[in-house]
Design an enzyme around this catalytic site. Structure first.
Site, mmCIF file in Angstrom:
data_model
loop_
_atom_site.group_PDB
_atom_site.id
_atom_site.type_symbol
_atom_site.label_atom_id
_atom_site.label_comp_id
_atom_site.label_asym_id
_atom_site.label_seq_id
_atom_site.Cartn_x
_atom_site.Cartn_y
_atom_site.Cartn_z
ATOM 1 N N GLU A 138 9.288 -2.435 13.817
ATOM 2 C CA GLU A 138 8.840 -1.628 12.993
ATOM 3 C C GLU A 138 7.494 -0.991 13.181
ATOM 4 O O GLU A 138 6.497 -1.634 13.196
ATOM 5 C CB GLU A 138 8.859 -2.158 11.490
ATOM 6 C CG GLU A 138 8.378 -1.075 10.469
ATOM 7 C CD GLU A 138 8.732 -1.838 9.265
ATOM 8 O OE1 GLU A 138 8.153 -3.095 9.071
ATOM 9 O OE2 GLU A 138 9.073 -1.341 7.860
ATOM 10 N N LYS A 147 -1.215 -8.103 -8.839
ATOM 11 C CA LYS A 147 -2.297 -7.900 -7.895
ATOM 12 C C LYS A 147 -1.598 -6.593 -6.841
ATOM 13 O O LYS A 147 -0.897 -6.667 -6.078
ATOM 14 C CB LYS A 147 -2.413 -8.895 -6.776
ATOM 15 C CG LYS A 147 -3.744 -8.788 -5.961
ATOM 16 C CD LYS A 147 -3.380 -9.579 -4.549
ATOM 17 C CE LYS A 147 -2.724 -8.714 -3.568
ATOM 18 N NZ LYS A 147 -3.308 -7.757 -2.900
ATOM 19 N N SER A 200 5.222 -7.134 4.629
ATOM 20 C CA SER A 200 6.018 -7.244 5.816
ATOM 21 C C SER A 200 6.686 -8.412 5.816
ATOM 22 O O SER A 200 6.771 -9.357 5.275
ATOM 23 C CB SER A 200 4.817 -7.437 7.025
ATOM 24 O OG SER A 200 4.070 -8.583 6.597
ATOM 25 N N CYS A 255 9.707 1.805 3.891
ATOM 26 C CA CYS A 255 10.889 0.840 4.417
ATOM 27 C C CYS A 255 12.259 1.382 4.553
ATOM 28 O O CYS A 255 13.198 0.802 5.041
ATOM 29 C CB CYS A 255 10.723 -0.411 3.635
ATOM 30 S SG CYS A 255 11.567 -0.193 1.916
ATOM 31 N N PHE A 287 0.709 -1.207 0.005
ATOM 32 C CA PHE A 287 -0.024 -0.092 -0.040
ATOM 33 C C PHE A 287 0.871 1.133 -0.074
ATOM 34 O O PHE A 287 0.497 2.481 -0.423
ATOM 35 C CB PHE A 287 -0.874 0.272 1.310
ATOM 36 C CG PHE A 287 -0.204 0.481 2.407
ATOM 37 C CD1 PHE A 287 0.280 -0.514 3.463
ATOM 38 C CD2 PHE A 287 -0.213 1.816 2.859
ATOM 39 C CE1 PHE A 287 1.013 -0.168 4.502
ATOM 40 C CE2 PHE A 287 0.415 2.295 3.989
ATOM 41 C CZ PHE A 287 1.058 1.386 4.983
#
Lengths: 153, 502
Positions: free
Chosen positions: B402, B182, B235, B291, B158
């Site tokens: 995180e 996707k 993740s 990230c 996202f």
């Protein structure tokens, strides 16, 4: 008065309006004053190119990794607001004076943002500097036209 | 307040793109919400197993013809796509802001980064070349050919709804493969728009397919025998325990880019003004949902006495907090705003949870982002302001995990060595930065730190499209990375030919 944050996006939007307004102003001059029509049309075309130069440079250079949270601290856009509407009854000499004023103010604006954008990627202040140089050249040309107009009988 | 015009004026109904057709899905529909305004801007389907299978089959069928299309003809589609992306630059950027929440400058930056990947992939005719050597033995020649493999699955996150799909798809397609992509169902509009433009650019039916959805689509990709490889960004638990694991079991190639907890070391000779500007981008850009974002700032006292170190720490933290507190927060289409909301309410709650945990574990909350003042009268459902914790120690949850939000942890290290040990104590290895004017320290840092993306006086060490997007340890699973030459290697197999003629 609450201080407004001036982001890079806001500066680019301001420049788009400035150059669009300048272009329209010189097209109007070309329409009304035949004696230097070609010069005024060239200025109008150049303003469109200035806008393309700045927007393209910004869009091709901006990167999410280097400019986020940037702001033109301390810049007061209100101080740089420029009148680009030529009133119907404005005579030739008066119009030239108005054009010179427009270029002086635009020059001041571009010098200001060139200085303040030094920490952005170098291609951006460099583009601002190129436009400053062009508009300064325009101012000098307009001044010479005004000198001729004043000296003419 | 100057709000740029929104390009999406009514709720869009999204469809899948399979074999050159825009198809209604049989799956349930979910709303895509603008996190700043709270308004629904689209409805996205959660596609079924049959639909993902149909897409893979279409891609498999399209492969032989696409694979035998000359590379130059393939990349001409990418040249046209690049031009279409440029023509639609502003609209695409504003769509990103509406669906994700990032500011318009951040969106434009992301658009530029995405387009750069299309530009690099358009160099495939040169980049995909093999090699030829005559007379490996007298009269016998040997040569290397790079060949595409078939169908690849791409699963995007996202946080960069436009760019990340383009880390992979252009290279896959340019090298002669077909893809099924996707996007995240949280913000799928940009990828949908890209596929519309790819269609307009002349990419043939079946070559670049789009299937919206969630776990069913991902599982379908992982289990389908015709998918040769998976590209995933998300993740660490999903990257490692689902994607990488299943690809290993099924013999699929894999790029799985995962989570991070990045450190920025500030040395005593750092240019603090420039460092602060870089840090604001790094810690708070994209509202920390990145990230490559730095999360832990370590003030290093190399060569300083304890008292000098303490004074330097205080100076750095005071400067950081002062600058951070001035960041304006609001709707990203407002040109006075420097930071947007988090992607959705659940993410805000997670970040708030970490802030509460930090307080509970004894860190000092110096700048409280829970109490954010917004520019404009927007609902504050998803907003968290810049947050700063001091006196953070490595054993705290906020230092280790995180957070994926605008939370900065201030720490100390007596020396560069200690700072590097702190980085290595963390299981992630995505990125790290050092701020210094000392070449020796910088080289030492670059040489020793076990992170894939290193910044020297750079807050976000984002690789350009012609370099790989690196990552190590729990931040990356696989061998080759996305972008550039490594992507080309990932999407092709090496075939070696030894020939002799009688």
């Amino acid at each position: 008065m609450e201080k407004t944050t001036i982001t890079a996006s806001a500066i680019i939007s301001f420049i788009e309006k400035l150059e669009d307004g300048s272009s329209a102003f010189y097209e109007e001059m070309a329409e009304r004053f035949a004696e230097n029509r070609e010069t005024f049309l060239a200025f109008a075309k150049e303003s469109k190119k200035n806008k393309t130069l700045v927007v393209r440079t910004y869009q091709e250079t901006i990167t999410d990794a280097l400019e986020a949270c940037f702001s033109f601290e301390g810049l007061d856009l209100g101080r740089h607001a420029i009148e680009t509407t030529l009133a119907k009854e404005t005579g030739y000499t008066e119009a030239l004076e108005m054009a010179i004023g427009l270029e002086e103010k635009a020059n001041e604006f571009y010098l200001d943002i060139t200085e303040r954008s030094q920490s952005l990627l170098a291609t951006i202040p460099r583009a601002f500097k190129r436009v400053t140089k062009k508009r300064n050249g325009r101012r000098l040309k307009l001044q010479s036209l005004l000198d001729v107009a004043i000296d003419s009988p | 307040m100057t709000i740029l015009e929104e390009p999406i004026k009514e709720t869009l109904h999204l469809r899948n793109y399979i074999d050159g057709e825009w198809l209604e899905s049989e799956g349930e529909l979910r709303s895509v919400i603008n996190p700043a305004t709270g308004k629904a801007i689209a409805r996205v389907p959660i596609s079924t197993e049959d639909e993902i299978n149909a897409a893979v089959e279409a891609a498999q069928e399209a492969f032989p013809e696409w694979r035998s299309t000359p590379p130059l003809a393939r990349v001409r589609c990418l040249f046209r796509l690049k031009e279409l992306l440029e023509e639609n630059f502003e609209e695409l950027s504003r769509i990103q802001t509406m669906e994700h929440g990032k500011t318009i400058d951040e969106s434009r930056g992301e658009t530029r980064r995405g387009i750069e990947n299309v530009e690099v992939a358009a160099g495939i005719p040169s980049l995909m070349m093999g090699g030829f050597l005559e007379d490996i033995a007298l009269g016998i020649d040997e040569y290397l050919i790079r060949q595409p493999l078939g169908v690849f699955g791409i699963i995007t996150p996202f946080n960069f709804p436009f760019m990340i799909g383009l880390w992979f798809a252009p290279y896959a397609v340019a090298t002669g493969n077909c893809v099924v992509l996707k996007p995240s169902s949280e913000d799928p509009l940009c990828q949908t728009k890209i596929v519309e433009l790819a269609e307009e650019a002349g990419i043939p039916p079946g070559v670049w397919n789009l299937v919206h959805g969630g776990r069913t689509v991902v599982s379908g990709m992982l289990d389908h025998p015709d998918i040769k490889g998976i590209c995933f960004v998300g993740s660490t638990p999903v990257a490692r325990d689902v994607i990488y694991k299943r690809c290993g079991e099924t013999g699929k190639r894999v790029i799985a880019q995962a989570g991070a907890k990045n450190f920025a070391l500030v040395m005593p000779d750092a240019d603090l003004e420039a460092t602060m500007a870089a840090c604001m981008t790094s810690f708070y850009g994209n509202a920390g949902q990145r990230c490559l974002a730095n999360a832990n700032l370590v003030v290093v006292g190399e060569g300083l006495s304890e008292r000098e170190h303490e004074a330097f720490y205080k100076k750095v933290v005071d400067m950081f907090v002062t600058v951070a507190s001035r960041i304006t927060v609001g709707y990203g289409l407002d040109e006075t705003v420097q930071m947007g909301p988090l992607r959705d309410r659940a993410k805000k709650e997670m970040v708030i949870g970490y802030i509460n945990k930090g307080i509970e574990e004894g860190a000092k909350l110096t700048l409280d982002g829970r109490d954010v003042k917004l520019v404009g009268g927007w609902p504050d459902a998803c907003f968290v302001g810049p947050t700063v914790f001091e006196e953070v120690t490595l054993d705290m949850t906020i230092a280790q995990e995180e957070i994926f939000g605008p939370v900065a942890c201030m720490m100390k290290a007596k020396s560069l060595d200690e700072g590097i040990e702190m980085i290595h104590a963390n299981p992630f290895g995505n990125a790290a930065s050092i701020f210094t004017g000392n070449g020796k320290w910088a080289r030492e840092f670059q040489y020793r730190v076990e992170c894939g993306n290193i910044g020297i006086n750079i807050g976000i060490a984002a690789p350009m499209a012609f370099f790989p997007f690196s990552g190590m340890k729990d931040s990356f699973f696989g061998t080759l990375h996305g972008q550039g030459q490594e992507a080309i290697r990932f999407f092709t197999e090496s075939k070696v030919v030894v020939q002799r003629w009688f």
